[in-house]
Design an enzyme around this catalytic site. Sequence first.
Site, PDB file in Angstrom:
ATOM      1  N   ARG A   1       0.551  47.116  71.525  1.00 24.22           N
ATOM      2  CA  ARG A   1       0.678  48.315  72.366  1.00 24.22           C
ATOM      3  C   ARG A   1       2.108  48.779  72.510  1.00 24.22           C
ATOM      4  O   ARG A   1       2.365  49.858  73.051  1.00 24.22           O
ATOM      5  CB  ARG A   1       0.108  48.029  73.759  1.00 24.22           C
ATOM      6  CG  ARG A   1      -1.365  47.709  73.801  1.00 24.22           C
ATOM      7  CD  ARG A   1      -1.768  47.125  75.135  1.00 24.22           C
ATOM      8  NE  ARG A   1      -1.127  45.823  75.361  1.00 24.22           N
ATOM      9  CZ  ARG A   1      -1.243  45.118  76.475  1.00 24.22           C
ATOM     10  NH1 ARG A   1      -1.961  45.590  77.473  1.00 24.22           N
ATOM     11  NH2 ARG A   1      -0.646  43.951  76.604  1.00 24.22           N
TER      12      ARG A   1
ATOM     13  N   ASP B   1       3.281  42.445  70.757  1.00 23.41           N
ATOM     14  CA  ASP B   1       2.103  43.133  71.285  1.00 23.41           C
ATOM     15  C   ASP B   1       1.881  44.474  70.584  1.00 23.41           C
ATOM     16  O   ASP B   1       2.810  45.269  70.445  1.00 23.41           O
ATOM     17  CB  ASP B   1       2.286  43.352  72.794  1.00 23.41           C
ATOM     18  CG  ASP B   1       0.996  43.756  73.491  1.00 23.41           C
ATOM     19  OD1 ASP B   1       0.466  44.835  73.172  1.00 23.41           O
ATOM     20  OD2 ASP B   1       0.517  43.004  74.354  1.00 23.41           O
TER      21      ASP B   1
ATOM     22  N   CYS C   1       1.897  41.273  79.614  1.00 26.19           N
ATOM     23  CA  CYS C   1       2.189  40.505  78.399  1.00 26.19           C
ATOM     24  C   CYS C   1       1.242  39.308  78.289  1.00 26.19           C
ATOM     25  O   CYS C   1       1.226  38.438  79.164  1.00 26.19           O
ATOM     26  CB  CYS C   1       3.636  40.025  78.411  1.00 26.19           C
ATOM     27  SG  CYS C   1       4.097  39.034  76.974  1.00 26.19           S
TER      28      CYS C   1
ATOM     29  N   CYS D   1       8.427  42.138  72.089  1.00 27.03           N
ATOM     30  CA  CYS D   1       7.186  41.400  71.940  1.00 27.03           C
ATOM     31  C   CYS D   1       6.367  41.964  70.783  1.00 27.03           C
ATOM     32  O   CYS D   1       6.424  43.159  70.484  1.00 27.03           O
ATOM     33  CB  CYS D   1       6.383  41.472  73.238  1.00 27.03           C
ATOM     34  SG  CYS D   1       4.852  40.517  73.200  1.00 27.03           S
TER      35      CYS D   1
ATOM     36  N   HIS E   1       7.471  43.310  78.447  1.00 29.02           N
ATOM     37  CA  HIS E   1       6.563  44.361  78.918  1.00 29.02           C
ATOM     38  C   HIS E   1       5.567  43.763  79.902  1.00 29.02           C
ATOM     39  O   HIS E   1       5.162  42.601  79.776  1.00 29.02           O
ATOM     40  CB  HIS E   1       5.835  45.037  77.750  1.00 29.02           C
ATOM     41  CG  HIS E   1       4.885  44.136  77.020  1.00 29.02           C
ATOM     42  ND1 HIS E   1       3.529  44.101  77.291  1.00 29.02           N
ATOM     43  CD2 HIS E   1       5.088  43.225  76.039  1.00 29.02           C
ATOM     44  CE1 HIS E   1       2.955  43.224  76.500  1.00 29.02           C
ATOM     45  NE2 HIS E   1       3.872  42.671  75.732  1.00 29.02           N
TER      46      HIS E   1
END
Length: 208
Positions: free
Chosen positions: A45, A43, A100, A41, A97
């Site tokens: 993080r 993302d 999400c 992803c 994750h």
Amino acid sequence: MNIDSIFENNKQWIQDKLDVDANYFEELGKGQTPELLYIGCSDSRVSTEELMGAKPGEVFVHRNIANMVISIDLNVMSVVNYAVDFLKVKHIIVCGHYACGGVKAAMQSVDLGILNPWLRNIRDVYRIHKNELNQISDEEKKYDRLVELNVQEQCVNLIKTAAVQKAVRNRGLTVHGWVFDVHTGKIIDLKIDFDDILKNIREIYHLD
């Protein structure tokens, strides 16, 4: 992060690498031979190489919203074909994750504009597994389970592709489904039983 500090940070990073190995960048310039393709992803993080403890050159990486493998997305399909046919990776990992945002957005009955066609694929995952998901009363647990099921379905999408099928058959390429737990930092292997999942569609997709 202050954007003005990036170039200074880069200079320090270069120096740190050279202090350890004077030939670091010379070796880096010789090419790549990764054994892993990681589809994750976007993302902010989830730092792919860092969470695996991988070094540059060890993992070929593709990231998009909610780690999707969509057959008409030329971006991800180009990455898969290049990694499988030219880099000859031995493993493909689809890693979702928990927490999400893309998966959570797909669970909401709202118009998300340009994101609608992308997230529709996650909504289809919900539709396929609706009976299981609707039995989960805790919304956070349902959300986590959809993250896991989305990883499973994207792995199945991978296995449907010709390049992956040939590599599985000819040289033992393996597909893995993982989830990164942002709350603990742990990578979780979902240990997906693809043989059981695919047994009813092998004839359709010629998965032999």
